[in-house]
Scaffold this motif. Structure first.
Motif, PDB file in Angstrom:
ATOM      1  N   LYS A 126     -22.344  33.638  31.766  1.00 47.09           N
ATOM      2  CA  LYS A 126     -22.490  34.334  33.042  1.00 47.09           C
ATOM      3  C   LYS A 126     -23.942  34.621  33.405  1.00 47.09           C
ATOM      4  CE  LYS A 126     -21.730  39.013  31.188  1.00 47.09           C
ATOM      5  NZ  LYS A 126     -20.862  40.218  31.282  1.00 47.09           N
ATOM      6  N   ASP A 127     -24.834  34.681  32.427  1.00 49.82           N
ATOM      7  CA  ASP A 127     -26.246  34.944  32.703  1.00 49.82           C
ATOM      8  C   ASP A 127     -27.053  33.664  32.884  1.00 49.82           C
ATOM      9  OD1 ASP A 127     -25.884  37.725  32.561  1.00 49.82           O
ATOM     10  OD2 ASP A 127     -26.122  37.723  30.378  1.00 49.82           O
ATOM     11  N   GLU A 128     -26.383  32.518  32.801  1.00 56.38           N
ATOM     12  CA  GLU A 128     -27.038  31.231  33.012  1.00 56.38           C
ATOM     13  C   GLU A 128     -26.770  30.759  34.442  1.00 56.38           C
ATOM     14  OE1 GLU A 128     -28.888  29.654  30.499  1.00 56.38           O
ATOM     15  OE2 GLU A 128     -28.550  31.568  29.475  1.00 56.38           O
ATOM     16  N   ASP A 129     -27.587  29.818  34.902  1.00 57.30           N
ATOM     17  CA  ASP A 129     -27.389  29.242  36.235  1.00 57.30           C
ATOM     18  C   ASP A 129     -26.394  28.091  36.113  1.00 57.30           C
ATOM     19  OD1 ASP A 129     -27.719  28.670  38.947  1.00 57.30           O
ATOM     20  OD2 ASP A 129     -29.331  27.233  38.530  1.00 57.30           O
ATOM     21  N   ILE A 130     -25.107  28.422  36.203  1.00 59.17           N
ATOM     22  CA  ILE A 130     -24.072  27.408  35.991  1.00 59.17           C
ATOM     23  C   ILE A 130     -23.353  27.055  37.293  1.00 59.17           C
ATOM     24  CG2 ILE A 130     -23.705  28.080  33.589  1.00 59.17           C
ATOM     25  CD1 ILE A 130     -21.128  29.482  34.464  1.00 59.17           C
ATOM     26  N   MET A 188     -24.489  20.468  49.881  1.00 54.76           N
ATOM     27  CA  MET A 188     -24.885  21.852  50.124  1.00 54.76           C
ATOM     28  C   MET A 188     -24.675  22.685  48.865  1.00 54.76           C
ATOM     29  SD  MET A 188     -26.175  22.431  53.078  1.00 54.76           S
ATOM     30  CE  MET A 188     -25.942  24.215  53.240  1.00 54.76           C
ATOM     31  N   ASP A 189     -23.583  22.426  48.131  1.00 50.11           N
ATOM     32  CA  ASP A 189     -23.313  23.142  46.896  1.00 50.11           C
ATOM     33  C   ASP A 189     -24.393  22.883  45.855  1.00 50.11           C
ATOM     34  OD1 ASP A 189     -19.701  22.730  46.979  1.00 50.11           O
ATOM     35  OD2 ASP A 189     -20.975  24.324  47.786  1.00 50.11           O
ATOM     36  N   LEU A 190     -25.007  21.705  45.908  1.00 45.76           N
ATOM     37  CA  LEU A 190     -25.953  21.295  44.876  1.00 45.76           C
ATOM     38  C   LEU A 190     -27.414  21.434  45.289  1.00 45.76           C
ATOM     39  CD1 LEU A 190     -24.140  18.041  43.660  1.00 45.76           C
ATOM     40  CD2 LEU A 190     -23.904  20.376  42.805  1.00 45.76           C
ATOM     41  N   LYS A 191     -27.656  21.970  46.467  1.00 45.21           N
ATOM     42  CA  LYS A 191     -29.033  21.987  46.973  1.00 45.21           C
ATOM     43  C   LYS A 191     -29.963  22.862  46.140  1.00 45.21           C
ATOM     44  CE  LYS A 191     -28.647  25.748  50.408  1.00 45.21           C
ATOM     45  NZ  LYS A 191     -27.600  26.439  49.681  1.00 45.21           N
ATOM     46  N   ASP A 192     -29.391  23.869  45.433  1.00 50.35           N
ATOM     47  CA  ASP A 192     -30.228  24.776  44.654  1.00 50.35           C
ATOM     48  C   ASP A 192     -30.276  24.433  43.171  1.00 50.35           C
ATOM     49  OD1 ASP A 192     -30.882  26.353  46.885  1.00 50.35           O
ATOM     50  OD2 ASP A 192     -29.013  27.479  46.709  1.00 50.35           O
ATOM     51  N   VAL A 193     -29.714  23.301  42.794  1.00 50.46           N
ATOM     52  CA  VAL A 193     -29.749  22.893  41.394  1.00 50.46           C
ATOM     53  C   VAL A 193     -31.188  22.666  40.958  1.00 50.46           C
ATOM     54  CG1 VAL A 193     -29.150  21.043  39.784  1.00 50.46           C
ATOM     55  CG2 VAL A 193     -27.452  21.883  41.407  1.00 50.46           C
ATOM     56  N   ASN A 194     -31.540  23.203  39.778  1.00 47.34           N
ATOM     57  CA  ASN A 194     -32.901  23.038  39.253  1.00 47.34           C
ATOM     58  C   ASN A 194     -32.836  22.691  37.770  1.00 47.34           C
ATOM     59  OD1 ASN A 194     -32.814  25.615  37.697  1.00 47.34           O
ATOM     60  ND2 ASN A 194     -32.686  26.514  39.747  1.00 47.34           N
ATOM     61  N   TYR A 224     -25.839  13.182  38.273  1.00 48.02           N
ATOM     62  CA  TYR A 224     -27.258  12.923  38.014  1.00 48.02           C
ATOM     63  C   TYR A 224     -28.149  14.060  38.493  1.00 48.02           C
ATOM     64  CZ  TYR A 224     -28.149  12.086  42.956  1.00 48.02           C
ATOM     65  OH  TYR A 224     -28.299  12.258  44.317  1.00 48.02           O
ATOM     66  N   VAL A 225     -27.660  14.905  39.412  1.00 44.58           N
ATOM     67  CA  VAL A 225     -28.444  16.025  39.933  1.00 44.58           C
ATOM     68  C   VAL A 225     -28.790  17.012  38.817  1.00 44.58           C
ATOM     69  CG1 VAL A 225     -28.421  17.950  41.572  1.00 44.58           C
ATOM     70  CG2 VAL A 225     -27.375  15.767  42.196  1.00 44.58           C
ATOM     71  N   PHE A 226     -27.946  17.057  37.793  1.00 44.03           N
ATOM     72  CA  PHE A 226     -28.125  18.001  36.699  1.00 44.03           C
ATOM     73  C   PHE A 226     -28.863  17.364  35.526  1.00 44.03           C
ATOM     74  CE2 PHE A 226     -24.542  19.553  39.105  1.00 44.03           C
ATOM     75  CZ  PHE A 226     -24.702  20.933  39.099  1.00 44.03           C
ATOM     76  N   ASP A 227     -29.613  18.195  34.816  1.00 41.15           N
ATOM     77  CA  ASP A 227     -30.257  17.761  33.577  1.00 41.15           C
ATOM     78  C   ASP A 227     -29.465  18.187  32.351  1.00 41.15           C
ATOM     79  OD1 ASP A 227     -32.459  16.612  34.885  1.00 41.15           O
ATOM     80  OD2 ASP A 227     -33.495  18.539  34.989  1.00 41.15           O
ATOM     81  N   ARG A 228     -28.554  19.153  32.536  1.00 42.69           N
ATOM     82  CA  ARG A 228     -27.840  19.707  31.387  1.00 42.69           C
ATOM     83  C   ARG A 228     -26.354  19.892  31.739  1.00 42.69           C
ATOM     84  NH1 ARG A 228     -30.645  24.941  29.246  1.00 42.69           N
ATOM     85  NH2 ARG A 228     -30.343  25.739  31.349  1.00 42.69           N
ATOM     86  N   ALA A 229     -25.509  19.786  30.693  1.00 43.83           N
ATOM     87  CA  ALA A 229     -24.071  19.974  30.914  1.00 43.83           C
ATOM     88  C   ALA A 229     -23.413  20.511  29.652  1.00 43.83           C
ATOM     89  CB  ALA A 229     -23.413  18.653  31.325  1.00 43.83           C
ATOM     90  N   MET A 230     -22.401  21.329  29.873  1.00 42.82           N
ATOM     91  CA  MET A 230     -21.541  21.797  28.776  1.00 42.82           C
ATOM     92  C   MET A 230     -20.106  21.732  29.282  1.00 42.82           C
ATOM     93  SD  MET A 230     -21.566  25.426  26.651  1.00 42.82           S
ATOM     94  CE  MET A 230     -22.857  24.970  25.497  1.00 42.82           C
ATOM     95  N   PHE A 231     -19.257  21.024  28.567  1.00 41.29           N
ATOM     96  CA  PHE A 231     -17.897  20.853  29.061  1.00 41.29           C
ATOM     97  C   PHE A 231     -16.895  20.899  27.910  1.00 41.29           C
ATOM     98  CE2 PHE A 231     -18.972  16.554  27.855  1.00 41.29           C
ATOM     99  CZ  PHE A 231     -17.770  15.981  27.449  1.00 41.29           C
ATOM    100  N   ILE A 232     -15.629  21.046  28.295  1.00 44.38           N
ATOM    101  CA  ILE A 232     -14.523  21.099  27.340  1.00 44.38           C
ATOM    102  C   ILE A 232     -13.542  19.984  27.682  1.00 44.38           C
ATOM    103  CG2 ILE A 232     -12.579  22.474  26.492  1.00 44.38           C
ATOM    104  CD1 ILE A 232     -14.199  24.983  27.269  1.00 44.38           C
ATOM    105  N   ALA A 233     -13.174  19.212  26.682  1.00 47.13           N
ATOM    106  CA  ALA A 233     -12.155  18.169  26.857  1.00 47.13           C
ATOM    107  C   ALA A 233     -11.560  17.876  25.493  1.00 47.13           C
ATOM    108  CB  ALA A 233     -12.753  16.904  27.469  1.00 47.13           C
ATOM    109  N   ALA A 234     -10.370  17.315  25.481  1.00 48.93           N
ATOM    110  CA  ALA A 234      -9.713  16.943  24.228  1.00 48.93           C
ATOM    111  C   ALA A 234      -9.858  15.445  23.993  1.00 48.93           C
ATOM    112  CB  ALA A 234      -8.244  17.348  24.264  1.00 48.93           C
TER     113      ALA A 234
END
Length: 407
Positions: free
Chosen positions: A61-65, A19-25, A102-112
């Motif tokens: 904040k202006d992106e669909d994240i 349900m959380d991911l149903k609007d992913v585009n 896999y539902v997403f086409d794009r990602a931005m993340f932080i890790a060490a």
């Protein structure tokens, strides 16, 4: 009956996620920070982690994240003046990514780089054919390894001389370090090849070394570091030959670490934005670190930092980044500014400096990275980055990051 209950609970959990991911585009971006998504609760780590993900989310904040969070961190955006779509994980971060990313086409993340987290997460997302707004996995692997970075950039940028050491009682690693130590202090001269420290010679070819000055503190020092490590962890200053023995108490048998010339000077970093080919330095930062005979500790820093060799520091950081293929997004380059500018290491990730920079920079850093990697904006079109104020970020006695604008 119990099995049916657990199966129904699992189905409900998966249904909530879907349900959380149903609007992913196509425009949606998966966003997370490793510690706050994995549920790590170490205060000294989490304080920085929370500020990093809050800064990133504010920039986007202006992106669909869609932001991944562990249960204990689900309220960290409650005081923001905009809504944040969060996915609260009920399982290990890697398991969720393996099944749902896999539902997403794009990602931005932080890790060490610790435990190869940055590398493994990048490779996992790439395997799902997700565009990562950060460095490619092979660039991450190279930059995460301090010796490989040195070896790749040798004769390309100015660096302290560095050797790779295998701690093994069957080898002569202590003698190798002692020769290096004696050589920089003028106490060792090889008639066959003065410029070479015989790290790779066979034990029978190693000369008998003078230990009469074993406890003498010498003028020129060495520093030992893990090949893979962050924030000054497990470092050791070698001021005398006796200090070499103490390395066995820091590094486990069979491990590899590096030995470098220790160069006293201004400990600084440069933040850059890179498209994978061209890099733009956007700030010189002063790092506040404590380094002594007992080890080292990263305490924070401040931005911007004005220094007479600022432009040379920018040039060294830019050159180093542009030599490594696939180094993209936000990059932090650690330097020592002394008589010259020396490259120490490259962080192919968002560093703590981003927390301060995001609050005073004239550009939206995360959005600019997206536009640069998507080729909507060229590096040369970004222009000069300005700062609205000074900002400091330091850990207090409880390990909590204290951010102060105007100081």
């Amino acid at each position: 009956m119990i099995k049916i209950f657990y199966m129904m609970a699992l189905i409900r959990c998966i249904w909530v996620i879907m349900m959380d991911l149903k609007d992913v585009n196509d425009d949606s971006i998966l966003v997370f920070e490793y510690f706050t998504a994995a549920g790590v609760e170490d205060l000294s780590i989490v304080s920085e982690a929370v500020e990093l993900i809050r800064s990133l989310v504010s920039d986007l904040k202006d992106e669909d994240i869609y932001v991944l969070l562990a249960k204990q961190f689900e309220g960290i955006f409650d005081d923001l003046d905009f809504d944040v779509k969060t996915i609260v994980l009920q399982e290990a971060l890697e398991d969720w990514l393996e099944r749902e990313a896999y539902v997403f086409d794009r990602a931005m993340f932080i890790a060490a780089e610790g435990d190869m987290n940055l590398y493994n997460l990048t490779k996992l997302l790439e395997s799902k054919e997700i565009k990562v707004y950060g460095s490619d996995h092979f660039a991450v692997k190279l930059a995460s390894d301090k010796y490989e970075t040195f070896d790749y950039l040798i004769n390309r940028v100015n660096q302290p001389m560095t050797y790779n050491i295998l701690l093994n009682p069957k080898t002569y690693w202590k003698k190798a370090i002692q020769i290096f130590f004696d050589k920089i202090n003028g106490d060792y001269v090889s008639e066959s090849d003065y410029d070479t420290v015989p790290i790779m010679q066979k034990p029978k070819d190693i000369p008998v070394l003078d230990n009469s000055d074993r406890d003498v503190v010498k003028k020129y020092k060495l520093i030992a570091k893990p090949r893979f490590g962050v924030d000054c962890e497990n470092i050791k200053i070698i001021s005398s030959k006796r200090d070499i023995d103490e390395l066995e108490n820091i590094y486990p048998n069979g491990s590899r670490f590096i030995i470098q010339e220790y160069i006293p000077g201004d400990v600084c970093s440069v933040c850059l934005i890179s498209d994978g080919k061209e890099a733009l330095p956007i700030s010189l930062n002063k790092q506040i670190v404590k380094i002594d005979e007992d080890g080292g500790e990263y305490l924070g820093g401040y931005i911007p930092y004005e220094h007479p060799q600022k432009e040379k520091a920018f040039a060294v950081a830019k050159r180093a980044c542009e030599f490594i293929p696939g180094l993209k997004g936000f990059i932090g380059v650690d330097l020592i500014i002394a008589d010259d500018v020396y490259l120490i290491e490259i962080n192919s990730r968002f560093t703590t400096s981003y927390v301060g920079l995001q609050k005073v920079s004239s550009i939206n850093i995360a959005k600019t990275i997206i536009d640069v990697i998507d080729k909507k904006v060229a590096i040369e079109d970004i222009g000069e980055v300005e700062y609205s104020n000074k900002v400091s970020f330091c850990k207090d006695e409880n390990g909590i990051l204290d951010i102060r604008i105007g100081e």
